[in-house]
Design an enzyme around this catalytic site. Structure first.
Site, mmCIF file in Angstrom:
data_model
loop_
_atom_site.group_PDB
_atom_site.id
_atom_site.type_symbol
_atom_site.label_atom_id
_atom_site.label_comp_id
_atom_site.label_asym_id
_atom_site.label_seq_id
_atom_site.Cartn_x
_atom_site.Cartn_y
_atom_site.Cartn_z
ATOM 1 C CG HIS A 220 -3.269 -4.179 -7.250
ATOM 2 N ND1 HIS A 220 -1.996 -4.034 -7.769
ATOM 3 C CD2 HIS A 220 -3.117 -4.121 -5.889
ATOM 4 C CE1 HIS A 220 -1.127 -3.902 -6.790
ATOM 5 N NE2 HIS A 220 -1.781 -3.940 -5.631
ATOM 6 C CD GLU A 221 -5.737 -4.059 -3.132
ATOM 7 O OE1 GLU A 221 -5.410 -4.894 -2.260
ATOM 8 O OE2 GLU A 221 -5.004 -3.116 -3.470
#
Length: 330
Positions: A161-162
């Protein structure tokens, strides 16, 4: 059976939302500058022809000022996210966390590997990423999050996600939007204070022989209202963009890991267990500084101004992409 969402089409759709949020903020600043000009410079005793001419002047000046503000914010806002919140950030050069970041960076085809940090003493379970225009980036994971997550696939989902934020330039874009929102609030606050202490706006009204123009009065009243509402409207646009980018990063995580279940399980674990760490004040401080760019931000500002979609909505979207999880606890 519900139709499964394709993450590539989801990302394309959400990119349009990012552009909409930027346009809204630009429009807010433009109208805000016009409103300031009207409140402090427009007489109530003008003819319709004079009114139209003055409004064109205000619009022109507002456009130039808005463009300058956008340019300044775009050029200087990248540095904001490079400063960490409260806690001791320790760089990681080996181990499972470092390996996962490297794997996800390769999956995302990043040109440069992000630096990896563990944030100790924050009192919250979370992660975030930042990047600059030169391609330098970092991924920060709190020690509490590492303690909370039970499996490697959950951590992979969070990291992916990051990495998605870095890959798509979300970190830079959100930093600029936060700076733009702050600028709007500052301008609106300064104008409100000037009004409160008296600006001597229309000294020429008593010297003008023309009758009062009702259209001018309506425009002035609307301008007063907009000066008060502008920061709030800008915050709505900021929250809209933040929610859109979080959904997009979730979709990117699915693309990089090919496993929607991992990130969905991580979200459920955070929703059910994050409150067991730290204090409410620590969570609030983290949310105020890093919240809009963090992986998980449970705080709500009311009137749907939260920076993230609810965990329930995020998990539902991931289930539409194939996640196999039990979300009955949400």
């Amino acid at each position: 059976m519900a139709k499964r969402t394709d993450f590539r089409s989801e990302i394309k759709r959400l990119e349009q939302g990012i552009r909409v949020a930027w346009f809204i903020n630009f429009a807010i600043i433009w109208v805000l500058v016009i409103a300031i000009g009207v409140v402090f410079g427009l007489s109530t005793r003008v003819s319709n022809a004079q009114l139209a001419q003055e409004m064109l002047v205000f619009a022109g000046i507002g456009l130039v000022v808005a463009l300058i503000i956008m340019a300044v914010v775009s050029g200087s806002a990248e540095r904001i996210l490079l400063s960490a919140p409260a806690g001791d950030a320790v760089e990681v050069t080996n181990g499972q966390l470092k390996n996962i970041v490297e794997e996800m960076a390769i999956a995302a085809a990043l040109e440069q590997q992000p630096r990896v940090y563990i944030l100790r003493g924050s009192g919250v379970c979370n992660a975030y990423a930042s990047a600059d225009s030169k391609g330098n980036s970092m991924v920060v994971v709190t020690e509490e999050l590492l303690d909370l997550l039970n499996t490697r696939e959950e951590l992979e989902g969070v990291i992916a996600h990051e990495i998605g934020h870095i890959k798509t330039g979300d970190s830079q874009a959100m930093t600029k939007l936060v700076a733009l929102t702050s600028t709007t609030a500052i301008i609106g606050s300064m104008a409100s204070r000037m009004l409160f202490f008296g600006g001597g706006r229309r000294n020429s009204d008593s010297n003008n022989s023309n009758g009062t123009n009702p259209i001018a009065i309506v425009i002035i009243v609307l301008s007063y209202i907009f000066l008060i509402a502008a920061p709030f409207l800008s915050k709505i646009a900021e929250s809209y963009m933040s929610r859109e980018r979080e959904s997009r990063a979730d979709a990117s995580a699915v693309e990089f890991t090919r496993n929607p279940t991992g990130i969905a399980q991580a979200l459920i674990a955070l929703e059910n267990g994050a409150d067991h760490y730290g204090s409410k004040s620590e969570a609030k401080n983290f949310g105020e500084t890093i919240g809009p760019v963090a992986f998980y931000n449970p705080s709500f500002a009311g009137l749907d101004l939260s920076s993230h979609p609810s965990t329930k909505k995020r998990v539902a979207a991931l289930k539409a992409m194939g996640a196999q999880v039990d979300d009955s606890s949400l």
